[in-house]
Write a protein that holds these residues in place. Sequence first.
Motif, PDB file in Angstrom:
ATOM      1  N   GLY A 526       0.811  -1.209   0.000  1.00  0.00           N
ATOM      2  CA  GLY A 526       0.000   0.000   0.000  1.00  0.00           C
ATOM      3  C   GLY A 526       0.841   1.255   0.000  1.00  0.00           C
ATOM      4  N   PRO A 527       0.279   2.352  -0.478  1.00  0.00           N
ATOM      5  CA  PRO A 527       1.053   3.598  -0.531  1.00  0.00           C
ATOM      6  C   PRO A 527       1.445   4.116   0.846  1.00  0.00           C
ATOM      7  CG  PRO A 527      -1.267   3.979  -1.050  1.00  0.00           C
ATOM      8  CD  PRO A 527      -1.087   2.504  -1.013  1.00  0.00           C
ATOM      9  N   ASP A 528       0.706   3.707   1.901  1.00  0.00           N
ATOM     10  CA  ASP A 528       1.049   4.160   3.247  1.00  0.00           C
ATOM     11  C   ASP A 528       2.346   3.535   3.741  1.00  0.00           C
ATOM     12  OD1 ASP A 528      -2.444   4.054   4.231  1.00  0.00           O
ATOM     13  OD2 ASP A 528      -1.287   5.638   3.240  1.00  0.00           O
ATOM     14  N   TYR A 529       2.709   2.378   3.206  1.00  0.00           N
ATOM     15  CA  TYR A 529       3.898   1.670   3.674  1.00  0.00           C
ATOM     16  C   TYR A 529       5.079   1.823   2.723  1.00  0.00           C
ATOM     17  CZ  TYR A 529      -0.076  -0.599   5.908  1.00  0.00           C
ATOM     18  OH  TYR A 529      -1.242  -0.844   6.566  1.00  0.00           O
ATOM     19  N   THR A 530       4.873   2.431   1.574  1.00  0.00           N
ATOM     20  CA  THR A 530       5.937   2.561   0.584  1.00  0.00           C
ATOM     21  C   THR A 530       7.096   3.390   1.128  1.00  0.00           C
ATOM     22  OG1 THR A 530       4.345   2.384  -1.217  1.00  0.00           O
ATOM     23  CG2 THR A 530       6.492   3.336  -1.730  1.00  0.00           C
ATOM     24  N   LYS A 531       6.792   4.509   1.765  1.00  0.00           N
ATOM     25  CA  LYS A 531       7.840   5.372   2.292  1.00  0.00           C
ATOM     26  C   LYS A 531       8.630   4.677   3.387  1.00  0.00           C
ATOM     27  CE  LYS A 531       8.582   9.916   4.393  1.00  0.00           C
ATOM     28  NZ  LYS A 531       7.930  11.154   4.893  1.00  0.00           N
ATOM     29  N   ALA A 532       7.926   3.952   4.257  1.00  0.00           N
ATOM     30  CA  ALA A 532       8.613   3.243   5.343  1.00  0.00           C
ATOM     31  C   ALA A 532       9.520   2.148   4.802  1.00  0.00           C
ATOM     32  CB  ALA A 532       7.583   2.647   6.310  1.00  0.00           C
ATOM     33  N   MET A 533       9.089   1.461   3.757  1.00  0.00           N
ATOM     34  CA  MET A 533       9.914   0.394   3.189  1.00  0.00           C
ATOM     35  C   MET A 533      11.160   0.965   2.520  1.00  0.00           C
ATOM     36  SD  MET A 533       7.455  -2.553   1.693  1.00  0.00           S
ATOM     37  CE  MET A 533       6.594  -3.655   2.829  1.00  0.00           C
ATOM     38  N   ARG A 534      10.998   2.087   1.877  1.00  0.00           N
ATOM     39  CA  ARG A 534      12.183   2.707   1.285  1.00  0.00           C
ATOM     40  C   ARG A 534      13.128   3.213   2.367  1.00  0.00           C
ATOM     41  NH1 ARG A 534       8.959   6.033  -3.431  1.00  0.00           N
ATOM     42  NH2 ARG A 534       8.884   4.329  -4.957  1.00  0.00           N
ATOM     43  N   ALA A 535      12.575   3.695   3.479  1.00  0.00           N
ATOM     44  CA  ALA A 535      13.424   4.201   4.555  1.00  0.00           C
ATOM     45  C   ALA A 535      14.248   3.097   5.191  1.00  0.00           C
ATOM     46  CB  ALA A 535      12.552   4.890   5.617  1.00  0.00           C
ATOM     47  N   VAL A 536      13.674   1.921   5.311  1.00  0.00           N
ATOM     48  CA  VAL A 536      14.397   0.814   5.921  1.00  0.00           C
ATOM     49  C   VAL A 536      15.345   0.147   4.934  1.00  0.00           C
ATOM     50  CG1 VAL A 536      12.853  -1.118   5.430  1.00  0.00           C
ATOM     51  CG2 VAL A 536      14.047  -1.045   7.611  1.00  0.00           C
ATOM     52  N   GLY A 537      15.303   0.568   3.661  1.00  0.00           N
ATOM     53  CA  GLY A 537      16.176  -0.011   2.647  1.00  0.00           C
ATOM     54  C   GLY A 537      15.754  -1.390   2.222  1.00  0.00           C
TER      55      GLY A 537
END
Length: 586
Positions: A526-537
């Motif tokens: 989901g778009p809500d988790y996309t930023k978090a996944m990119r942040a964690v690499g």
Amino acid sequence: MSHIGSSGARLRTAARDSRSVHSAQKDLGAVRRSLRRDVRAGALAAVSMLPSVLGLGVASGLGAASAVISAVLGGAIAALLGGVPLQVTAPTGVLVAVLAPVTRTYGPAGSLTVGLLAGFLLIIASLIGASRVVRHMPVSVIQGFTIGGVLVIVLRQLTVILGPSGRHGGPVAFTAARALTAFMAHPHWHTVIVASVTMTVRLVDRRSPLPGLVTAVTIAAVTVLTLRLHLALHHIGYGTGGVPLPSVRFLEASSVPALMPSAALLALLVTLESLRAVISTQPINAADQRLEDRELFGQGAANLTAPLFGGIAATGSAARTAVNVRAGATSRVASLAGCSTLALISLTAAPLIAQIPRVALSGVVIATMVRSIDVKALRTLARVDRSQTVVVAVTAATPLVFNFAIALAAGSTLAASLALRQIARTAHVEPVPAPGRPVFFESLPVRWNLSAGLPEEQTDRFSLEGALFFATADRLLHPVRRSPARLIILDMSRVTSVDATALMALRAVVDAFARRGTHVLLRGVGPDYTKAMRAVGLANEARASKYPVADTGGTEARPPVGPPGPRKAADGCPVQDRQAPGFRRR
């Protein structure tokens, strides 16, 4: 003819025997080379941890000899009975932070009793398979607890450096403040200079080709120099009575109920520290509970035996195990060689060890504790979920005024409250929209061409549903870890919430599979988790690959069909003509 046939048979038999002898000689040569490499690695690891072991023994209140006994005897038992061959077991700063208050309240006998009880609890935990319970601990609580232990030990060592005797009561923050006030009234800069030199050397020593050797040489030089200058410094002292004999005279049944909470906390810390080393050295096999339980059994046996000989509690350490691995260790022989090296140094250099200034080891302990902070994990937590930094801060600050049991309870309660709040926010009612654009992610650094396809038996698909957070991450990812497939597809379209602990656990699984050569494809993020996944690499978007994903199920990919022209992704958007990480051109 029969004579010729029998001669040929004898020749073939002789050839096989010759090959067998050659193979045996080759294997024997490999064993000898491995033995030399393991002995050298163990010796380097022993020299590297000797200064910190001596300092932690003094900081615990039981003396440097007690820590050496623990590292030698407990380390050997854990190496023989534990589940990780390359594990290095010795006292650590977090354990000393728990044992030091016990020593001040109940004396050395209290610390030995706590270590003995912790050994019993660890053996029971290994027998009932309780190793998976610690996987439910939030990363923010573990990091906060570690930082809290670092702050407590650092402030107590600053009290030793600044104060005339280093003995003050009350919370550690108030004790350090009183020591600083006394120092400003009557400064004695020679203690500060000695501690600063050893601390600086220890901080930069990690980058040297032989970590720990420079620190050991510096401590020896400082010891000789302070003796020649006749500086008024307290020496650590060191028992030279030979090999200690086992005894249980320290055990008092009346004090066991009062010491049981500290023993349970100590057992939990040993479990956390040792299993971190399991995951860092054997990420693929970390999901094997038998390996974890065996490691707990080895740690329990070590802590059950060391107090009988006067040794303090010990645990496996991921940092020291990493030093052992970098030095070239390949088997348990390296850990046993390290224990033998420690024993040899402690016996032959006992007179010099006894004259080491206490403030010199205080500087080593401060540097060792500062180096134990995982800055990368803290940055990741801050990027993924800023609320987790509050958990870290609360857990780290509580031991400065209260004790570690209260800190652990406060941090766990706050983390659980934030997780439940996040789950509650996902409950809402809204109209069901039309199917949106599918979002695909791919694991790094595996380079994979999806257009080549894979047989169905080499592809596994998993669908994650519900909340993916610290309490469910291990259970949901357990069947994924056990998959032998070369391509794993995770459907996350039904995931309702994700926290930092779950994302870091998923990252660990993806990295482990990448090292094995297995590709992981995440679908429906989901778009809500996309930023978090990119942040964690964790992943990169796969829309810019040469062969864009065309199947909305995320299972296959095929090259574009038709006349040449601008390529388009599965959602119809144009794609730049560039190579995306994780895919190779045909």
